[in-house]
Motif scaffolding. Sequence first.
Motif, PDB file in Angstrom:
ATOM      1  N   ALA A  11       0.832  -1.202   0.000  1.00 30.96           N
ATOM      2  CA  ALA A  11       0.000   0.000   0.000  1.00 30.96           C
ATOM      3  C   ALA A  11       0.863   1.246   0.000  1.00 30.96           C
ATOM      4  N   ALA A  12       0.486   2.220  -0.794  1.00 29.46           N
ATOM      5  CA  ALA A  12       1.278   3.448  -0.909  1.00 29.46           C
ATOM      6  C   ALA A  12       1.027   4.350   0.282  1.00 29.46           C
ATOM      7  N   VAL A  13       2.042   5.135   0.625  1.00 33.50           N
ATOM      8  CA  VAL A  13       1.912   6.149   1.658  1.00 33.50           C
ATOM      9  C   VAL A  13       1.464   7.439   0.991  1.00 33.50           C
ATOM     10  N   PRO A  14       0.496   8.145   1.546  1.00 31.45           N
ATOM     11  CA  PRO A  14       0.082   9.414   0.945  1.00 31.45           C
ATOM     12  C   PRO A  14       1.267  10.343   0.771  1.00 31.45           C
ATOM     13  N   ALA A  15       1.258  11.087  -0.320  1.00 27.75           N
ATOM     14  CA  ALA A  15       2.396  11.946  -0.650  1.00 27.75           C
ATOM     15  C   ALA A  15       2.682  12.958   0.440  1.00 27.75           C
ATOM     16  N   ASP A  16       1.639  13.409   1.146  1.00 25.25           N
ATOM     17  CA  ASP A  16       1.874  14.426   2.162  1.00 25.25           C
ATOM     18  C   ASP A  16       2.520  13.863   3.421  1.00 25.25           C
ATOM     19  N   ARG A  17       2.685  12.544   3.523  1.00 25.69           N
ATOM     20  CA  ARG A  17       3.341  11.964   4.686  1.00 25.69           C
ATOM     21  C   ARG A  17       4.791  11.628   4.406  1.00 25.69           C
ATOM     22  N   ALA A  18       5.231  11.767   3.154  1.00 32.47           N
ATOM     23  CA  ALA A  18       6.609  11.416   2.805  1.00 32.47           C
ATOM     24  C   ALA A  18       7.515  12.622   2.973  1.00 32.47           C
ATOM     25  N   PRO A  19       8.789  12.403   3.354  1.00 26.99           N
ATOM     26  CA  PRO A  19       9.712  13.526   3.478  1.00 26.99           C
ATOM     27  C   PRO A  19       9.805  14.328   2.198  1.00 26.99           C
ATOM     28  N   ALA A  20       9.817  15.631   2.326  1.00 36.75           N
ATOM     29  CA  ALA A  20       9.817  16.502   1.156  1.00 36.75           C
ATOM     30  C   ALA A  20      11.087  16.396   0.349  1.00 36.75           C
ATOM     31  N   ASP A  21      12.193  15.970   1.001  1.00 38.96           N
ATOM     32  CA  ASP A  21      13.465  15.928   0.298  1.00 38.96           C
ATOM     33  C   ASP A  21      13.869  14.502  -0.055  1.00 38.96           C
ATOM     34  N   ARG A  22      12.889  13.636  -0.287  1.00 36.82           N
ATOM     35  CA  ARG A  22      13.176  12.267  -0.704  1.00 36.82           C
ATOM     36  C   ARG A  22      13.719  12.267  -2.119  1.00 36.82           C
ATOM     37  N   ALA A  23      14.104  11.124  -2.618  1.00 40.09           N
ATOM     38  CA  ALA A  23      14.714  11.013  -3.940  1.00 40.09           C
ATOM     39  C   ALA A  23      13.794  11.511  -5.041  1.00 40.09           C
ATOM     40  N   PRO A  24      14.361  12.061  -6.091  1.00 37.77           N
ATOM     41  CA  PRO A  24      13.555  12.386  -7.255  1.00 37.77           C
ATOM     42  C   PRO A  24      13.025  11.118  -7.900  1.00 37.77           C
ATOM     43  N   ALA A  25      12.034  11.278  -8.777  1.00 45.04           N
ATOM     44  CA  ALA A  25      11.362  10.112  -9.336  1.00 45.04           C
ATOM     45  C   ALA A  25      12.299   9.175 -10.079  1.00 45.04           C
ATOM     46  N   ASP A  26      13.356   9.721 -10.706  1.00 44.90           N
ATOM     47  CA  ASP A  26      14.244   8.839 -11.463  1.00 44.90           C
ATOM     48  C   ASP A  26      15.323   8.210 -10.593  1.00 44.90           C
ATOM     49  N   GLY A  27      15.346   8.551  -9.277  1.00 47.85           N
ATOM     50  CA  GLY A  27      16.279   7.914  -8.368  1.00 47.85           C
ATOM     51  C   GLY A  27      17.726   8.296  -8.582  1.00 47.85           C
ATOM     52  N   THR A  28      18.002   9.402  -9.221  1.00 45.75           N
ATOM     53  CA  THR A  28      19.384   9.812  -9.470  1.00 45.75           C
ATOM     54  C   THR A  28      19.650  11.141  -8.790  1.00 45.75           C
ATOM     55  N   PRO A  29      20.039  11.110  -7.495  1.00 45.47           N
ATOM     56  CA  PRO A  29      20.249  12.350  -6.765  1.00 45.47           C
ATOM     57  C   PRO A  29      21.440  13.125  -7.299  1.00 45.47           C
ATOM     58  N   ALA A  30      21.160  14.199  -7.992  1.00 46.36           N
ATOM     59  CA  ALA A  30      22.181  15.094  -8.532  1.00 46.36           C
ATOM     60  C   ALA A  30      23.178  14.365  -9.420  1.00 46.36           C
ATOM     61  N   GLY A  31      22.825  13.187  -9.896  1.00 46.56           N
ATOM     62  CA  GLY A  31      23.680  12.440 -10.808  1.00 46.56           C
ATOM     63  C   GLY A  31      24.987  11.960 -10.212  1.00 46.56           C
ATOM     64  N   ARG A  32      25.090  11.884  -8.882  1.00 48.89           N
ATOM     65  CA  ARG A  32      26.350  11.531  -8.257  1.00 48.89           C
ATOM     66  C   ARG A  32      26.519  10.015  -8.232  1.00 48.89           C
ATOM     67  N   PRO A  33      27.660   9.499  -8.705  1.00 52.05           N
ATOM     68  CA  PRO A  33      27.873   8.047  -8.723  1.00 52.05           C
ATOM     69  C   PRO A  33      28.248   7.548  -7.340  1.00 52.05           C
ATOM     70  N   PRO A  34      28.172   6.234  -7.122  1.00 50.65           N
ATOM     71  CA  PRO A  34      28.626   5.668  -5.857  1.00 50.65           C
ATOM     72  C   PRO A  34      30.112   5.952  -5.616  1.00 50.65           C
ATOM     73  N   VAL A  35      30.483   5.964  -4.347  1.00 53.84           N
ATOM     74  CA  VAL A  35      31.877   6.174  -3.948  1.00 53.84           C
ATOM     75  C   VAL A  35      32.375   4.881  -3.325  1.00 53.84           C
ATOM     76  N   HIS A  36      33.360   4.248  -3.971  1.00 55.14           N
ATOM     77  CA  HIS A  36      33.904   3.034  -3.364  1.00 55.14           C
ATOM     78  C   HIS A  36      35.375   2.892  -3.722  1.00 55.14           C
ATOM     79  N   ALA A  37      36.043   1.995  -2.987  1.00 51.27           N
ATOM     80  CA  ALA A  37      37.485   1.828  -3.143  1.00 51.27           C
ATOM     81  C   ALA A  37      37.856   0.421  -3.574  1.00 51.27           C
ATOM     82  N   PHE A  38      36.890  -0.387  -4.007  1.00 54.46           N
ATOM     83  CA  PHE A  38      37.214  -1.749  -4.415  1.00 54.46           C
ATOM     84  C   PHE A  38      38.168  -1.718  -5.606  1.00 54.46           C
ATOM     85  N   ARG A  39      39.222  -2.507  -5.507  1.00 57.56           N
ATOM     86  CA  ARG A  39      40.257  -2.527  -6.545  1.00 57.56           C
ATOM     87  C   ARG A  39      41.049  -3.811  -6.421  1.00 57.56           C
ATOM     88  N   ASP A  40      41.959  -4.008  -7.354  1.00 60.36           N
ATOM     89  CA  ASP A  40      42.773  -5.222  -7.366  1.00 60.36           C
ATOM     90  C   ASP A  40      44.009  -5.006  -6.491  1.00 60.36           C
TER      91      ASP A  40
END
Length: 502
Positions: A11-40
Amino acid sequence: MSDDVTEDRHAAVPADRAPADRAPADGTPAGRPPVHAFRDDALGAHDAVALAALVRTGEVSAGELARAAVERIRLVDPELHAVAVPAYDTYRTDDTAAGPLAGVPTLLKDNTDYGGLPTGHGSAAFTPRAAPRHAPFTRQFLSTGMTFLGKTRLPEFGFNASTEYENDEPVRNPWHPSYSPGGSSGGSAALVAAGAVPVAHANDGGGSIRIPAACCGLVGLKPTRGRVVANEMGRRLPIDMVSDGVVSRSVRDTAAFLAAAERHWRNPRMPPLGLVEGPGSRRLRIGLVAESPTGSPTDAATRAAVAAVATALEAQGHTVEPYALPLDGRFEQDFVSYWGLLAFLAGAGGRFMYDRRFDAGRMDGLSKGLRSTYLRRMHTTPAVLRRLRRAADEAYDAALTRYDVLLSPVLAHTTPRLGHLSPNVPYEELLNRLRAYVAFTPINNINGSPAISLPAPAAEPAAAGGVPVGAMLSAAHGDERTLLELAFALEADRPWRRIQDV
């Protein structure tokens, strides 16, 4: 479970109960990629158990692992801001150490004393001095043989569910740096999720292991009260809510840590745990707590993620049915009062506990607001303590009479952007946001029962802003074994997303 229960989960939560600064609809916050250090390098993508095995066989040295971890920390920390006190120039390694996790690089949360280094508790209200000795838990933690590389950041005194500050850079979530890593063990979680170290210390007084684990896609088990050495701060409190543990990327790392810690010290009043190495064979009755006992609504993305875990558990032969924890409405208010008591004690006793020049006026907005909340209700403290203990014990005992395990979300909604839970937000608004977010975890702290956060499979990661969502399993006192066995089965059934594959 019936089909109508499955529908209710989504069941969906009404829009007025969700945080105003949640993710945009496309799920790409400011286009920032993940930050990780995995390497060989020497660490590769191995977990702590695999690295310890490589050290034992001589395929890699503890020094090589430590150097690789330092390089990785230095690579990611300029963006994550997760390190409080580096110890890169003073660490010691021993390839002959006997601990089960010998040679594995790690960090300690900066609310726990490490002899010779300052303990800042995330606060600007004092200038920390070097601790004269290790805390008892630090000794237990280091008994595993891990290599200590420094201390990780937390919000002031661990009060917030996001690792943010009034006048300093926040700790960032490596999955999406515009988002919160959770709190209060946010620094540890960020570094483990980013691959800087495989495992790091965390502790939990209201969700502070499980919340950052959920936000950062990690395994985070809050042990039963008394499973590990008592937390120095927690044991002084009227209700000891604090349990120490770790955040890790694999279930077996958490299991290995607890087994190793037990070799250093075991509570004689608690059944031994030993090393849990895989799924169990028992078929269990599991109660699904989809709605928080505080009444805060669960959002659609979180419901869907936890529903996927419930479906996986049913496919493994367990019985899952909906359940509502029988907590009355005063539990949340009483927990806030107790939370305020902790802030009051930190402010009033800061000169004695931390530094004689402690300045309570420099505590952040959340700490000051909590103190004010407590002072208005101070006269109710005895009744609050009685009600908290009774409500948590009665509700939990009733649940564990019917079920072997409870399944729930860790948090009532998906991870917010940084700023949503900033201590710069006006106090009443921030408190309401925290109440709407941290709705499932506190009962385990009051009751003392064990609970584990696991990454939940998200059918639509973009619906959660691309950051992980956590599911929580809770069990009876002393029954970490059942939680770990279920966690092993879920991990094998549907391995967690890897940040390096995003």
